[in-house]
Design a protein around this motif. Structure first.
Motif, PDB file in Angstrom:
ATOM      1  N   ARG A   3       0.843  -1.191   0.000  1.00  0.00           N
ATOM      2  CA  ARG A   3       0.000   0.000   0.000  1.00  0.00           C
ATOM      3  C   ARG A   3       0.886   1.251   0.000  1.00  0.00           C
ATOM      4  O   ARG A   3       0.668   2.187  -0.768  1.00  0.00           O
ATOM      5  N   GLN A  10       2.466   6.211  -7.204  1.00  0.00           N
ATOM      6  CA  GLN A  10       1.491   7.091  -7.870  1.00  0.00           C
ATOM      7  C   GLN A  10       1.991   8.531  -7.870  1.00  0.00           C
ATOM      8  O   GLN A  10       1.925   9.229  -8.873  1.00  0.00           O
ATOM      9  N   ASP A  99      -4.917  13.080   6.524  1.00  0.00           N
ATOM     10  CA  ASP A  99      -5.760  12.049   5.925  1.00  0.00           C
ATOM     11  C   ASP A  99      -5.611  10.694   6.608  1.00  0.00           C
ATOM     12  O   ASP A  99      -6.358   9.772   6.299  1.00  0.00           O
TER      13      ASP A  99
ATOM     14  N   HIS B  71      -3.434   8.068  14.080  1.00  0.00           N
ATOM     15  CA  HIS B  71      -3.484   8.047  12.611  1.00  0.00           C
ATOM     16  C   HIS B  71      -4.569   7.132  12.088  1.00  0.00           C
ATOM     17  O   HIS B  71      -5.134   7.377  11.029  1.00  0.00           O
ATOM     18  N   ASN B  72      -4.892   6.078  12.848  1.00  0.00           N
ATOM     19  CA  ASN B  72      -6.004   5.232  12.411  1.00  0.00           C
ATOM     20  C   ASN B  72      -7.347   5.917  12.643  1.00  0.00           C
ATOM     21  O   ASN B  72      -8.277   5.758  11.859  1.00  0.00           O
ATOM     22  N   LEU B  74      -7.801   9.057  12.392  1.00  0.00           N
ATOM     23  CA  LEU B  74      -7.941  10.088  11.364  1.00  0.00           C
ATOM     24  C   LEU B  74      -8.514   9.536  10.059  1.00  0.00           C
ATOM     25  O   LEU B  74      -9.039  10.282   9.242  1.00  0.00           O
ATOM     26  N   LYS B  75      -8.421   8.225   9.871  1.00  0.00           N
ATOM     27  CA  LYS B  75      -9.032   7.629   8.681  1.00  0.00           C
ATOM     28  C   LYS B  75     -10.551   7.716   8.761  1.00  0.00           C
ATOM     29  O   LYS B  75     -11.241   7.574   7.759  1.00  0.00           O
ATOM     30  N   GLN B  94      -7.295  11.773  -9.728  1.00  0.00           N
ATOM     31  CA  GLN B  94      -6.075  11.099  -9.250  1.00  0.00           C
ATOM     32  C   GLN B  94      -5.743  11.494  -7.823  1.00  0.00           C
ATOM     33  O   GLN B  94      -5.316  10.669  -7.018  1.00  0.00           O
ATOM     34  N   ASN B  95      -5.947  12.780  -7.508  1.00  0.00           N
ATOM     35  CA  ASN B  95      -5.694  13.241  -6.143  1.00  0.00           C
ATOM     36  C   ASN B  95      -6.581  12.508  -5.145  1.00  0.00           C
ATOM     37  O   ASN B  95      -6.128  12.074  -4.095  1.00  0.00           O
ATOM     38  N   LYS B  97      -7.959   9.660  -5.579  1.00  0.00           N
ATOM     39  CA  LYS B  97      -7.575   8.256  -5.568  1.00  0.00           C
ATOM     40  C   LYS B  97      -6.466   8.025  -4.540  1.00  0.00           C
ATOM     41  O   LYS B  97      -6.474   7.039  -3.801  1.00  0.00           O
ATOM     42  N   LEU B  98      -5.540   8.977  -4.511  1.00  0.00           N
ATOM     43  CA  LEU B  98      -4.430   8.887  -3.555  1.00  0.00           C
ATOM     44  C   LEU B  98      -4.958   8.942  -2.121  1.00  0.00           C
ATOM     45  O   LEU B  98      -4.531   8.180  -1.255  1.00  0.00           O
ATOM     46  N   VAL B  99      -5.923   9.848  -1.892  1.00  0.00           N
ATOM     47  CA  VAL B  99      -6.514   9.956  -0.554  1.00  0.00           C
ATOM     48  C   VAL B  99      -7.229   8.649  -0.192  1.00  0.00           C
ATOM     49  O   VAL B  99      -7.136   8.170   0.934  1.00  0.00           O
ATOM     50  N   LYS B 101      -6.402   5.719  -1.149  1.00  0.00           N
ATOM     51  CA  LYS B 101      -5.380   4.731  -0.796  1.00  0.00           C
ATOM     52  C   LYS B 101      -4.901   4.953   0.632  1.00  0.00           C
ATOM     53  O   LYS B 101      -4.654   4.000   1.363  1.00  0.00           O
ATOM     54  N   ILE B 102      -4.754   6.224   1.022  1.00  0.00           N
ATOM     55  CA  ILE B 102      -4.304   6.513   2.392  1.00  0.00           C
ATOM     56  C   ILE B 102      -5.374   6.100   3.392  1.00  0.00           C
ATOM     57  O   ILE B 102      -5.104   5.452   4.394  1.00  0.00           O
ATOM     58  N   LYS B 103      -6.612   6.460   3.105  1.00  0.00           N
ATOM     59  CA  LYS B 103      -7.699   6.194   4.045  1.00  0.00           C
ATOM     60  C   LYS B 103      -8.231   4.775   3.943  1.00  0.00           C
ATOM     61  O   LYS B 103      -9.112   4.392   4.711  1.00  0.00           O
ATOM     62  N   GLU B 104      -7.751   4.051   2.949  1.00  0.00           N
ATOM     63  CA  GLU B 104      -8.198   2.681   2.708  1.00  0.00           C
ATOM     64  C   GLU B 104      -9.708   2.588   2.503  1.00  0.00           C
ATOM     65  O   GLU B 104     -10.402   1.842   3.185  1.00  0.00           O
ATOM     66  N   SER B 142     -12.721  15.576  -0.773  1.00  0.00           N
ATOM     67  CA  SER B 142     -11.685  14.685  -0.243  1.00  0.00           C
ATOM     68  C   SER B 142     -11.951  14.335   1.218  1.00  0.00           C
ATOM     69  O   SER B 142     -11.776  13.193   1.642  1.00  0.00           O
TER      70      SER B 142
END
Lengths: 274, 298
Positions: A3, A10, A99, B71-72, B74-75, B94-95, B97-99, B101-104, B142
């Motif tokens: 991940r 990316q 995030d 941090h968990n 914050l998801k 795309q931006n 999409k990245l978020v 991935k971070i937030k799962e 976002s």
């Protein structure tokens, strides 16, 4: 782990500048290698064919290719410092943390990327050297081919160590250009300290200590191969002999530095208010 | 009530400057909270600490029941801090999409949230081509990606034009109407007044008040009165213990209440005394007046 690697890839591959730099850092050594392996005819006056010099013989080819390929590491070093610099200038580092990425995960995602690209570079160079060697080498016995493939391991460790240093400088100064300048400053600093050591003690001891310096220890992993080429040409000249092999302790020194660089980067980020 | 964020004795020092001092409050599920305070009162620092970007000096905070790492946690939170921060070379899609991935969270959410903020038709444009208003709306999209338990907004309308401000407010209102807990930091009081049920008031890093908006100061409101027999009216008001402070501005008399009284009672009283009012308004202090009163008193 995937991940985190995926995240960073990316960020890198959608950025045109880093895409070009990554491309250069992989393709350039490759092209130079291929070009040097073909016969170049200079206006019928003489032909230059490096293969004839025996530099593409196994096992010396492992030494030569990894040595020259590592000179191109600077291009990817720019990518590494800019991937940190951009996160600061776009303030996306702050956004990533908000995030839900932890500071540890942030550093790890950068480090995994470094390991990933170093591995990729090592595999590419390994395959290229193998192919060219199979074509030119006078010796093709398996035992000779795979002798000294530990240069590939040294190459990998060297890249990971150097890029981790770039990571630390990137985190330290937050700006790509300054981070690169810091690399240069460190290089000069190492020589100044070496000079002082020679002056205060003696050459032998100073050289031993110098081998523990961060940049020097990385350089020492793969010694320059020119002397070795000379040695193969003039085997009777004993004064040319030197220790060019990859030693386990050289690898350990660089690995220890790598760990220090990564942990320091994390500590820096952890204690920083963004 | 289910707590979402609990802050206890939180302190942050930047060198000699104390940005947040001994701050404690709790955010409960389902309410809309405002953090009020002038510039430099420690609003953003407080949010920075709970959002994992600023290190606290002392004190504690925990998200939800306290059994989850920051941090968990914050998801499950959506947050927008000051300016929208995205990768300029990536498109909106795309931006996000990245978020994701971070937030799962699954990518399917992206289009749904872009629709809410009205950016769906611009999703394949690069972030750097966006106007500030669009950037801010993308930031909201976002923050909503994970269907957050709480939405944190720090000065969400800062620097926007009136149209942009209006759009953002409409979006916030519709989110609040869905029952999402919101924490809104702002120095624009009408903004807070329109959407918040609870407030935390800060000044120079110290908490002055936390609780319901309508209980912020003990007040029964005030009357604004006009009559042709002005001196007589003033006389009656001054002798009546129901009224406290009385001010006259031009020919408009403002009388503050010491105890509850409704407008019809006052009207009847005046009529009995033979005074005909030409103007009678009963009002409560606006949040701005309350806020100024609160920050001046201390």
């Amino acid at each position: 782990m995937l991940r985190l690697l995926n995240l960073e890839l990316q960020k890198l591959l959608l950025n045109n500048v880093s895409k070009v730099l990554i491309f250069i850092s992989f393709i350039l050594p490759f092209t130079v290698l291929i070009l040097s392996s073909i016969k170049i005819n200079f206006f019928n006056l003489f032909t230059l064919e490096l293969g004839e010099l025996g530099v593409f013989n196994f096992p010396i080819i492992w030494h030569i290719t990894t040595f020259f390929a590592s000179q191109f590491k600077f291009f990817f070093a720019i990518v590494v410092v800019s991937m940190i610099g951009n996160e600061y200038s776009n303030k996306t580092l702050k956004q990533n943390l908000i995030d839900g990425l932890s500071k540890k995960e942030f550093i790890l995602s950068k480090f995994y990327t470094i390991v990933f690209f170093s591995l990729l570079a090592t595999i590419l160079i390994g395959v290229a050297a193998f192919c060219i060697g199979m074509y030119y080498s006078s010796y093709k016995e398996a035992s000779i081919i795979f002798r000294e493939t530990n240069f590939l391991l040294a190459y990998f460790v060297k890249l990971v160590g150097f890029f981790s240093l770039c990571l630390l400088f990137g985190m330290l100064v937050k700006r790509s250009a300054f981070a690169l300048a810091f690399l240069f400053v460190l290089y000069i600093l190492e020589w100044i300290v070496f000079g002082l050591l020679v002056w205060q003690t003696n050459m032998e001891l100073a050289e031993k200590i110098q081998n523990f310096f961060p940049l020097k220890s990385m350089y020492k992993l793969i010694d320059q191969p020119f002397q070795r080429i000379m040695m193969t040409k003039f085997p009777e000249k004993m004064d040319l002999a030197y220790d060019y092999a990859v030693h386990w302790y050289e690898i350990v020194i660089v690995l220890v530095w790598t760990a220090i660089f990564v942990i320091l980067s994390y500590k820096l980020l952890k204690n920083r208010d963004l | 009530m289910e707590p979402i964020l609990t802050i206890t004795n939180l302190t942050k020092k930047f060198g000699y400057l104390t940005a947040v001092q001994d701050l404690s409050f709790t955010i409960n599920k389902g309410n809309v909270y405002g953090i009020l305070g002038p510039n430099g009162s420690g609003k953003s620092t407080t949010l920075g600490i709970v959002l994992n970007v600023v290190n606290k000096t002392s004190g504690n905070f925990h998200w939800f029941d306290g059994n989850i790492s920051t941090h968990n946690a914050l998801k499950k939170v959506g947050a927008i801090i000051e300016r929208p921060n995205f990768y300029p070379y990536m498109t909106a899609y795309q931006n996000l999409k990245l978020v994701c991935k971070i937030k799962e969270v699954p990518f399917e959410k992206i289009e749904e949230k872009l629709e809410i903020v009205g950016l769906l038709d611009r999703k394949d444009h690069k972030f750097r081509t966006y106007s500030l208003g669009m950037k801010q709306r993308l930031a909201i999209a976002s923050a909503l990606l994970n269907d957050p338990e709480i939405l944190i907004l720090d000065e969400p309308t800062n620097g926007l034009d009136p149209q942009g401000i209006h759009q953002i407010r409409e979006i916030i209102k519709s989110i609040a109407a869905n029952g999402t807990t919101i924490l809104l930091a702002s120095h624009l009081l009408d903004e807070v007044e329109k959407v918040c049920s609870h407030v935390v008031v800060l000044r120079k890093g110290v908490k002055l008040y936390s609780g319901r908006v309508d209980e912020m100061i003990n007040s029964y409101g005030f009357f604004q009165l006009k009559a042709t027999e002005q001196s007589q009216l003033l006389n009656i008001l001054e002798t009546n213990p129901t009224f406290g402070k009385i001010t006259t501005e031009n020919d408009l008399i403002t009388a503050f209440l010491n105890e509850p009284m409704d407008a019809s009672t006052l009207n009847k009283l005046m009529f009995e005394k033979g005074i005909t009012l030409s103007h009678l308004v009963k009002r409560k202090e606006s949040l701005e007046e309350q806020f100024l009163q609160l920050t001046d008193n201390k």
